[in-house]
Design an enzyme around this catalytic site. Structure first.
Site, mmCIF file in Angstrom:
data_model
loop_
_atom_site.group_PDB
_atom_site.id
_atom_site.type_symbol
_atom_site.label_atom_id
_atom_site.label_comp_id
_atom_site.label_asym_id
_atom_site.label_seq_id
_atom_site.Cartn_x
_atom_site.Cartn_y
_atom_site.Cartn_z
ATOM 1 N N HIS A 1 33.718 38.210 40.538
ATOM 2 C CA HIS A 1 33.040 38.437 41.959
ATOM 3 C C HIS A 1 33.752 39.015 43.150
ATOM 4 O O HIS A 1 34.857 39.166 42.810
ATOM 5 C CB HIS A 1 32.530 36.898 42.315
ATOM 6 C CG HIS A 1 33.612 35.974 42.691
ATOM 7 N ND1 HIS A 1 34.226 35.481 41.720
ATOM 8 C CD2 HIS A 1 33.860 35.801 43.881
ATOM 9 C CE1 HIS A 1 35.553 34.840 42.356
ATOM 10 N NE2 HIS A 1 35.262 35.006 43.896
ATOM 11 N N ASP B 1 33.926 38.141 47.086
ATOM 12 C CA ASP B 1 33.491 36.906 47.995
ATOM 13 C C ASP B 1 32.535 37.182 49.009
ATOM 14 O O ASP B 1 32.388 38.268 49.700
ATOM 15 C CB ASP B 1 34.820 36.518 48.664
ATOM 16 C CG ASP B 1 35.777 35.950 47.874
ATOM 17 O OD1 ASP B 1 35.453 35.352 46.646
ATOM 18 O OD2 ASP B 1 37.055 35.984 48.209
ATOM 19 N N HIS C 1 37.441 39.672 41.685
ATOM 20 C CA HIS C 1 38.633 38.841 41.155
ATOM 21 C C HIS C 1 37.786 37.674 40.326
ATOM 22 O O HIS C 1 36.776 37.254 40.659
ATOM 23 C CB HIS C 1 39.454 38.169 42.286
ATOM 24 C CG HIS C 1 38.552 37.482 43.300
ATOM 25 N ND1 HIS C 1 37.658 38.192 44.120
ATOM 26 C CD2 HIS C 1 38.412 36.249 43.315
ATOM 27 C CE1 HIS C 1 37.165 37.227 45.156
ATOM 28 N NE2 HIS C 1 37.663 36.110 44.592
ATOM 29 N N ARG D 1 42.868 28.634 51.708
ATOM 30 C CA ARG D 1 42.187 29.920 51.594
ATOM 31 C C ARG D 1 41.645 30.317 53.156
ATOM 32 O O ARG D 1 40.960 29.575 53.763
ATOM 33 C CB ARG D 1 41.017 29.872 50.648
ATOM 34 C CG ARG D 1 39.964 30.877 50.617
ATOM 35 C CD ARG D 1 38.855 30.307 49.965
ATOM 36 N NE ARG D 1 38.071 31.808 49.151
ATOM 37 C CZ ARG D 1 37.014 32.052 49.650
ATOM 38 N NH1 ARG D 1 36.886 31.484 51.059
ATOM 39 N NH2 ARG D 1 36.283 32.900 48.984
HETATM 40 C C1 OGA Z 1 38.462 32.120 45.860
HETATM 41 C C2 OGA Z 1 38.770 32.504 44.445
HETATM 42 C C3 OGA Z 1 40.503 32.521 42.927
HETATM 43 C C4 OGA Z 1 41.606 31.541 42.590
HETATM 44 O O1 OGA Z 1 38.980 31.513 46.680
HETATM 45 O O2 OGA Z 1 37.699 32.930 46.576
HETATM 46 O O3 OGA Z 1 37.879 33.036 43.812
HETATM 47 O O4 OGA Z 1 42.319 31.736 41.848
HETATM 48 N N1 OGA Z 1 39.708 31.918 44.141
HETATM 49 O O5 OGA Z 1 41.674 30.399 43.100
HETATM 50 MN MN MN Z 2 36.461 34.288 45.326
#
Ligand code: OGA
Ligand code: MN
Length: 281
Positions: free
Chosen positions: A105, A107, A256, A272
């Site tokens: 995806h 974000d 990702h 995050r």
């Molecule tokens: C996000 C995500 C990936 C991860 O936080 O948007 O996709 O490896 N994280 O935690």
């Molecule tokens: Mn993500």
């Protein structure tokens, strides 16, 4: 201290060495970091020791903070800008969003102005006999665009896809209020990076529900083919995390996914932040 930008050798990604993110960055250093970010799509810094306010301040240098829907439920005490991404539960209660981003995806592609980028700061990384688990894979949607045949590029030019918030399965199902707040939006399938002018594919299986001007069968086949094309091995960098890593990705040129190859008592804990973006063109 000299600063080095060391490309990963994959289709995207670079490590930046010689920067301490707990210290104020001069304008020149920030400009170098931002250029590397725009150019490589993913950049990371090893062995960082930063506080939540320092992470927020660094994120702000790239644009206003974007508040993720998850932040309302799982933010850091005193720092609503930071979402906790974690599989850890305390007293039976999750401390963060678990299994975030299991499928490929970009974000918040279901919003009218998806974030410019996302930053993860690694506090705890699961291991098995010292083997790090819980990697994150990144795919260059720009390299994927470059590799398309000319006739496919012509076919895609100017087309828009519908992005639907309810398309993706989530470990924590959204509330009705969250669904109501995120009606379907359309974005160009071929995006142009606002800083570099580079073109990239912007299509994901779970989130894209249709393509303007195409019958649903044809749209579905095209979405599946393009989404699979983006994540071919040649376009991927897989990040093996260490505690203290600060990594950020560009949500325009990069897709990702999180690898879910661990479980409690193996703990994963990330902070995050997201930086505001613009309407995709
Ligand atoms: C996000 C995500 C990936 C991860 O936080 O948007 O996709 O490896 N994280 O935690
Ligand atoms: Mn993500």
């Amino acid at each position: 201290m000299t600063i080095e930008v060391v490309p990963t050798g994959a289709a995207l990604g670079a490590e930046i060495r010689g920067v301490d993110l707990s210290q104020p960055l001069g304008d020149n250093v920030f400009a170098l970091i931002e250029r590397a970010f725009d150019e490589h799509g993913v950049i990371f810094f090893r062995d960082q020791k930063i506080t939540p306010p320092q992470q927020v301040a660094f994120t702000r240098q790239f644009g206003e903070i974007d508040y993720n829907i998850f932040g309302e439920r799982w933010s850091v005490d005193g720092n609503p800008e930071i979402v906790v991404v974690s599989n850890v539960a305390e007293d039976g209660k999750p401390i963060g969003v678990k299994r975030a981003g299991e499928n490929w995806h970009s974000d918040m592609c279901y919003t009218p102005r998806p974030p410019r980028g996302t930053m993860l700061y690694a506090h705890e990384i699961p291991t098995l006999h010292d083997l790090p688990l819980g990697d994150t894979e990144f795919a260059s949607a720009a390299a994927a665009w470059d590799a398309l045949p000319a006739s496919m590029r012509d076919f895609l030019a100017g087309r828009r896809a519908t992005f639907d918030f309810v398309g993706r399965k989530r470990a924590f199902p959204p509330t009705q209020m969250e669904i109501d707040r995120n009606p379907p939006v359309t974005h160009p399938i071929v995006r142009t990076h606002p800083k570099t002018g580079r073109k990239c594919l912007y299509v994901m299986r779970d989130d894209c529900s249709g393509i303007d001007g195409l019958e649903s069968d044809e749209a579905e086949a095209l979405i599946a083919a393009l989404a699979d094309h983006v994540v071919k091995p040649a376009f991927i960098y897989r990040h093996q995390w260490r505690p203290g890593d600060l990594l950020m990705w560009d949500n325009c040129t990069v897709q990702h996914r999180a690898i879910q190859d661990y479980d409690l008592p193996q703990r994963r804990l990330m902070h995050r932040t997201t930086m505001g973006g613009a309407v995709p063109v």
